[in-house]
Design a protein around this motif. Sequence first.
Motif, PDB file in Angstrom:
ATOM      1  N   ASN A  61      18.739  46.342  15.143  1.00 44.91           N
ATOM      2  CA  ASN A  61      17.612  46.999  14.474  1.00 44.91           C
ATOM      3  C   ASN A  61      17.815  48.502  14.346  1.00 44.91           C
ATOM      4  O   ASN A  61      16.850  49.271  14.311  1.00 44.91           O
ATOM      5  CB  ASN A  61      16.292  46.708  15.217  1.00 44.91           C
ATOM      6  CG  ASN A  61      15.100  46.751  14.280  1.00 44.91           C
ATOM      7  OD1 ASN A  61      15.190  46.329  13.130  1.00 44.91           O
ATOM      8  ND2 ASN A  61      13.976  47.274  14.762  1.00 44.91           N
ATOM      9  N   THR A  62      19.087  48.919  14.282  1.00 44.35           N
ATOM     10  CA  THR A  62      19.436  50.327  14.093  1.00 44.35           C
ATOM     11  C   THR A  62      20.488  50.418  12.993  1.00 44.35           C
ATOM     12  O   THR A  62      20.776  49.442  12.314  1.00 44.35           O
ATOM     13  CB  THR A  62      19.995  50.941  15.389  1.00 44.35           C
ATOM     14  OG1 THR A  62      21.276  50.348  15.683  1.00 44.35           O
ATOM     15  CG2 THR A  62      19.056  50.706  16.563  1.00 44.35           C
ATOM     16  N   GLU A  63      21.078  51.600  12.856  1.00 46.14           N
ATOM     17  CA  GLU A  63      22.124  51.797  11.855  1.00 46.14           C
ATOM     18  C   GLU A  63      23.494  51.342  12.359  1.00 46.14           C
ATOM     19  O   GLU A  63      24.485  51.420  11.612  1.00 46.14           O
ATOM     20  CB  GLU A  63      22.190  53.270  11.448  1.00 46.14           C
ATOM     21  CG  GLU A  63      22.733  54.226  12.514  1.00 46.14           C
ATOM     22  CD  GLU A  63      21.702  54.611  13.560  1.00 46.14           C
ATOM     23  OE1 GLU A  63      22.031  55.469  14.408  1.00 46.14           O
ATOM     24  OE2 GLU A  63      20.574  54.084  13.518  1.00 46.14           O
ATOM     25  N   GLU A  64      23.593  50.831  13.566  1.00 48.57           N
ATOM     26  CA  GLU A  64      24.873  50.422  14.134  1.00 48.57           C
ATOM     27  C   GLU A  64      25.098  48.918  13.993  1.00 48.57           C
ATOM     28  O   GLU A  64      24.157  48.138  13.828  1.00 48.57           O
ATOM     29  CB  GLU A  64      24.945  50.808  15.615  1.00 48.57           C
ATOM     30  CG  GLU A  64      24.916  52.304  15.870  1.00 48.57           C
ATOM     31  CD  GLU A  64      25.005  52.633  17.345  1.00 48.57           C
ATOM     32  OE1 GLU A  64      25.507  53.721  17.679  1.00 48.57           O
ATOM     33  OE2 GLU A  64      24.576  51.793  18.177  1.00 48.57           O
ATOM     34  N   VAL A  65      26.372  48.532  14.094  1.00 49.35           N
ATOM     35  CA  VAL A  65      26.766  47.127  14.148  1.00 49.35           C
ATOM     36  C   VAL A  65      27.567  46.932  15.425  1.00 49.35           C
ATOM     37  O   VAL A  65      28.526  47.672  15.680  1.00 49.35           O
ATOM     38  CB  VAL A  65      27.620  46.714  12.935  1.00 49.35           C
ATOM     39  CG1 VAL A  65      28.063  45.263  13.063  1.00 49.35           C
ATOM     40  CG2 VAL A  65      26.850  46.925  11.633  1.00 49.35           C
ATOM     41  N   THR A  85      23.814  54.851   7.842  1.00 49.46           N
ATOM     42  CA  THR A  85      22.898  55.921   8.272  1.00 49.46           C
ATOM     43  C   THR A  85      21.461  55.437   8.414  1.00 49.46           C
ATOM     44  O   THR A  85      20.605  56.197   8.856  1.00 49.46           O
ATOM     45  CB  THR A  85      22.941  57.088   7.271  1.00 49.46           C
ATOM     46  OG1 THR A  85      22.574  56.607   5.967  1.00 49.46           O
ATOM     47  CG2 THR A  85      24.331  57.710   7.211  1.00 49.46           C
ATOM     48  N   GLN A  86      21.196  54.212   8.013  1.00 48.73           N
ATOM     49  CA  GLN A  86      19.880  53.604   8.200  1.00 48.73           C
ATOM     50  C   GLN A  86      20.064  52.176   8.692  1.00 48.73           C
ATOM     51  O   GLN A  86      21.178  51.683   8.817  1.00 48.73           O
ATOM     52  CB  GLN A  86      19.075  53.651   6.895  1.00 48.73           C
ATOM     53  CG  GLN A  86      18.718  55.071   6.451  1.00 48.73           C
ATOM     54  CD  GLN A  86      17.830  55.085   5.226  1.00 48.73           C
ATOM     55  OE1 GLN A  86      16.965  54.227   5.053  1.00 48.73           O
ATOM     56  NE2 GLN A  86      18.039  56.062   4.346  1.00 48.73           N
ATOM     57  N   ARG A  87      18.964  51.503   8.935  1.00 46.89           N
ATOM     58  CA  ARG A  87      18.979  50.189   9.579  1.00 46.89           C
ATOM     59  C   ARG A  87      19.853  49.180   8.826  1.00 46.89           C
ATOM     60  O   ARG A  87      19.762  49.047   7.614  1.00 46.89           O
ATOM     61  CB  ARG A  87      17.556  49.639   9.682  1.00 46.89           C
ATOM     62  CG  ARG A  87      17.423  48.366  10.507  1.00 46.89           C
ATOM     63  CD  ARG A  87      15.958  48.000  10.648  1.00 46.89           C
ATOM     64  NE  ARG A  87      15.426  47.498   9.386  1.00 46.89           N
ATOM     65  CZ  ARG A  87      15.285  46.208   9.093  1.00 46.89           C
ATOM     66  NH1 ARG A  87      15.670  45.286   9.974  1.00 46.89           N
ATOM     67  NH2 ARG A  87      14.777  45.842   7.948  1.00 46.89           N
ATOM     68  N   LEU A 104      34.376  41.296   7.976  1.00 46.56           N
ATOM     69  CA  LEU A 104      32.926  41.394   8.134  1.00 46.56           C
ATOM     70  C   LEU A 104      32.368  42.276   7.033  1.00 46.56           C
ATOM     71  O   LEU A 104      32.919  43.345   6.746  1.00 46.56           O
ATOM     72  CB  LEU A 104      32.579  41.985   9.500  1.00 46.56           C
ATOM     73  CG  LEU A 104      31.086  42.244   9.771  1.00 46.56           C
ATOM     74  CD1 LEU A 104      30.334  40.922   9.945  1.00 46.56           C
ATOM     75  CD2 LEU A 104      30.910  43.118  11.022  1.00 46.56           C
ATOM     76  N   VAL A 105      31.284  41.848   6.403  1.00 42.07           N
ATOM     77  CA  VAL A 105      30.588  42.710   5.450  1.00 42.07           C
ATOM     78  C   VAL A 105      29.215  43.022   6.024  1.00 42.07           C
ATOM     79  O   VAL A 105      28.549  42.160   6.607  1.00 42.07           O
ATOM     80  CB  VAL A 105      30.474  42.041   4.064  1.00 42.07           C
ATOM     81  CG1 VAL A 105      29.700  40.731   4.127  1.00 42.07           C
ATOM     82  CG2 VAL A 105      29.815  42.989   3.066  1.00 42.07           C
ATOM     83  N   SER A 106      28.817  44.271   5.881  1.00 41.25           N
ATOM     84  CA  SER A 106      27.510  44.721   6.366  1.00 41.25           C
ATOM     85  C   SER A 106      26.790  45.459   5.246  1.00 41.25           C
ATOM     86  O   SER A 106      27.426  46.111   4.414  1.00 41.25           O
ATOM     87  CB  SER A 106      27.660  45.643   7.588  1.00 41.25           C
ATOM     88  OG  SER A 106      28.383  46.823   7.249  1.00 41.25           O
ATOM     89  N   CYS A 107      25.472  45.345   5.216  1.00 41.95           N
ATOM     90  CA  CYS A 107      24.674  46.100   4.242  1.00 41.95           C
ATOM     91  C   CYS A 107      23.495  46.731   4.959  1.00 41.95           C
ATOM     92  O   CYS A 107      23.117  46.315   6.063  1.00 41.95           O
ATOM     93  CB  CYS A 107      24.224  45.212   3.087  1.00 41.95           C
ATOM     94  SG  CYS A 107      23.090  43.878   3.543  1.00 41.95           S
ATOM     95  N   SER A 108      22.908  47.731   4.312  1.00 37.21           N
ATOM     96  CA  SER A 108      21.927  48.548   5.018  1.00 37.21           C
ATOM     97  C   SER A 108      20.862  49.088   4.077  1.00 37.21           C
ATOM     98  O   SER A 108      21.018  49.103   2.846  1.00 37.21           O
ATOM     99  CB  SER A 108      22.653  49.710   5.718  1.00 37.21           C
ATOM    100  OG  SER A 108      21.767  50.710   6.150  1.00 37.21           O
ATOM    101  N   GLU A 109      19.783  49.566   4.691  1.00 36.80           N
ATOM    102  CA  GLU A 109      18.725  50.223   3.939  1.00 36.80           C
ATOM    103  C   GLU A 109      19.173  51.556   3.348  1.00 36.80           C
ATOM    104  O   GLU A 109      18.465  52.140   2.528  1.00 36.80           O
ATOM    105  CB  GLU A 109      17.505  50.439   4.839  1.00 36.80           C
ATOM    106  CG  GLU A 109      16.803  49.137   5.223  1.00 36.80           C
ATOM    107  CD  GLU A 109      15.669  49.338   6.194  1.00 36.80           C
ATOM    108  OE1 GLU A 109      15.586  50.448   6.783  1.00 36.80           O
ATOM    109  OE2 GLU A 109      14.862  48.404   6.392  1.00 36.80           O
ATOM    110  N   ALA A 137      17.470  50.001  -1.372  1.00 39.07           N
ATOM    111  CA  ALA A 137      18.088  49.393  -0.181  1.00 39.07           C
ATOM    112  C   ALA A 137      18.812  48.086  -0.498  1.00 39.07           C
ATOM    113  O   ALA A 137      18.437  47.338  -1.397  1.00 39.07           O
ATOM    114  CB  ALA A 137      17.023  49.149   0.882  1.00 39.07           C
ATOM    115  N   ALA A 138      19.872  47.853   0.264  1.00 39.30           N
ATOM    116  CA  ALA A 138      20.555  46.551   0.266  1.00 39.30           C
ATOM    117  C   ALA A 138      19.918  45.713   1.370  1.00 39.30           C
ATOM    118  O   ALA A 138      19.818  46.162   2.514  1.00 39.30           O
ATOM    119  CB  ALA A 138      22.046  46.731   0.505  1.00 39.30           C
TER     120      ALA A 138
END
Length: 410
Positions: A61-65, A85-87, A104-109, A137-138
């Motif tokens: 629930n943060t900007e990290e993985v 830089t965002q969740r 791994l693919v990641s997406c963020s707000e 946002a993604a």
Amino acid sequence: LLAATAHQCATHMATSPCAAGLGSVKTLRSNIVRKLDVSSIEVVSCHAVAADEGLLALGPNTEEVLIFQLEGSEFRLQQTLSKHTQRVTGLAWSPPVQGQRPRLVSCSEDRTAYVWEFDDSLGSWVAFIVELASPRAALCVAWAPNGQRFAVGLASKDTAVCYWMEAVESWIAVKVGRSKASVVSVSWHPNSEFLATGSTDGRCCVYNVNEESMLPDPSPPFGELQCMEDSGAWVNTVMFSTSGRYLAYLTQDSSVSIKDLSEGPQAQSSKVRWKGLPFLTGAWLNDRCFVACGFDFVPVLFQRSNGQWECRGSVDTRAAPASPLARAGAGAGGDYAEARKRFAPAKSDAPARETSHTSVITGCQALPCRRSSGGRGAIAQEEGFGGEALAGFSTSGQDGQVLVWEISSL
């Protein structure tokens, strides 16, 4: 074309041992075979488990993985990925490819997405930017089953289908579809030629995303709408079955709808109403049953039986008896007395409901069909399971837990 493809896939899958799986069982037995519960993680907003179950990625629930690696029977933190830089809103591992490490693919707000690959020379994960070109946002992401592309649902009301362009050494997005609200869920057909999207305008759509008509420049039939369902409520999750014959979508009105694509785009969807709180996420275990999870803290099994879809109830053996259920096509029902009973304050002496998850379930992912007695992806044999075919799935929740489940038929 979609209906014909769904019928062909269903015919092929019918001969698969995993496809038969739980299709005709009368009694289910579930077991939690692996658990991640780290005190420093209060909420897991999304998660993804690699195909061999050796790697786990989660968004706290943060900007990290956070990347965890399976060591023995426990997950150990391997690396923290810090590019967003965002969740972080979505995570997905690429399907297994022989001789290639999972990506791994990641997406963020923060309107970005990254593809992460492990660099042996550096001993760490390296990020490759995805050119989403999104003004908003993604929200969700999913790999195509062939591992060549992935799709990202966007708050800008469209969907990005992304592919690797060698000339610029970057992932490039091609936009498809246009909804009236944010796209919060995407699902690929098993043949990687069709993409389903679910959005908060209540629509579930299926588009043709054939790779041959997409590259080098998009041309028909790429992006053409194959079918659309108006559910009348927010669509929280959309998902193709393992053969592609069925399309299920879970909505905010506590109902589950299943469309048989082999009957054509005009076929009527079957609806099962759940007399509980809405489902947020789910996963197909085989072509005849799937689990749905959400605000009730428990995974709930839905199954096709005697030509009709029905709810089998909670698979969490620790949970108290589930809410009353209804068969497909039945209304939500309930007069004033029933409503007053449902929403009346709980009595102080009522026993607390004990469930494996203690808060809302935010993520659910199907795991490869396995047998209890072998395979890297298979869990150590549990007493009573013998050599039966097992269905597995993982869940994550706002309680900070990630659980791996197995279901066996008696």
